[in-house]
Each structure stands twice: as C-alpha cells, then as structure tokens.
Motif scaffolding. Structure first.
Motif, mmCIF file in Angstrom:
data_model
loop_
_atom_site.group_PDB
_atom_site.id
_atom_site.type_symbol
_atom_site.label_atom_id
_atom_site.label_comp_id
_atom_site.label_asym_id
_atom_site.label_seq_id
_atom_site.Cartn_x
_atom_site.Cartn_y
_atom_site.Cartn_z
ATOM 1 N N THR A 52 3.875 -2.163 -3.637
ATOM 2 C CA THR A 52 3.712 -3.049 -4.786
ATOM 3 C C THR A 52 4.518 -2.546 -5.976
ATOM 4 O O THR A 52 5.205 -3.320 -6.652
ATOM 5 N N ILE A 74 4.736 -6.308 -1.300
ATOM 6 C CA ILE A 74 3.675 -6.045 -2.274
ATOM 7 C C ILE A 74 2.313 -6.429 -1.717
ATOM 8 O O ILE A 74 2.197 -7.251 -0.827
ATOM 9 N N ASP A 76 1.316 -11.375 -9.910
ATOM 10 C CA ASP A 76 1.709 -10.031 -9.527
ATOM 11 C C ASP A 76 3.145 -9.705 -9.920
ATOM 12 O O ASP A 76 3.403 -8.669 -10.505
#
Length: 129
Positions: free
Chosen positions: A6, A54, A62
C-alpha cells in the motif's frame, strides 16, 4: 506485507501525479492535464487495484490520501517545514470538505434505502389489493 504494498503503490501514484501531471498541463494546457489525469490515474488504478498492489479494505479514497500525502511532503521537502505549516489551513479545509462529502454520501445512502423500502411496501400493498 500488505501495508508495504500500500505504501509503495500510493507513493508511486503520488510521485507520478506530483511530477508528471503538472508538466503535461503546463506544456499542453487543459488537454495535457486531461491526458495526464487519464494516463496517470488509470495506470495507477490498474496497478494498485486490479493487480492488487495496495490493500483496500473498503476505503475508496486510498490513492487520494497517498497522492495528497506525497504532495504535502513534496512541499515540505522543497520549501522546508515552514511551507508545510503554511499549507495547514488548506489541508484543514480539504479535510472538512472530505468530511462533509462523507456525511452527505451517508445521508444519500440512508435516503435511497428508505425510498427503496417505501417502494417495496407500496408494491406489496398493490399486489395484495
């Protein structure tokens, strides 16, 4: 390991947005900005979400958080801590806007659910009559 992916995925997206998008928009105007938006965000979305770099446990912002963080930190690295401090009012307003958008989205979901329930009740009553 999913958190490392991520961090890497959002950092790459942030670096491309903060370095390439402005160059395209500066050189080719609004068309270059649109092209950069489609090319960068499309490619990064594919890499981060489709390929699965991610971890997305339900958050729909995000990449935006990663890109925003990269932009904020770029300003700090280029202009020093004072540049970061000067941008805090803008960051606060952006956070308030995001909060307001989230509240409105939740209210819209509740309104749609209530509307669907009313339509279902009307449909059941019409069948029974």
């Amino acid at each position: 390991m999913k958190h490392v992916g991520t961090i890497i995925g959002t950092a790459i997206a942030g670096m491309f947005v903060m370095s390439v998008w402005g160059a395209f928009a500066g050189e080719y105007g609004i068309g270059g900005g649109w092209f950069a938006g489609f090319a960068i965000i499309g490619t990064m979305w594919f890499m981060n979400h489709w390929i699965g770099l991610i971890n997305n446990d339900g958050a729909f912002v995000d990449m935006a958080v990663g890109i925003g963080t990269a932009g904020f930190m770029r300003g700090v690295f280029e202009g020093g801590v004072s540049a970061g401090m000067e941008s805090l009012p803008t960051l606060a307003v952006a956070l308030l806007g995001g909060l307001a958008g989230g509240v409105m989205a939740r209210q819209l979901e509740q309104m749609k659910a209530k509307s669907a329930q009313v339509e279902e009740e009307i449909s059941v009553e019409a069948k029974g009559a």
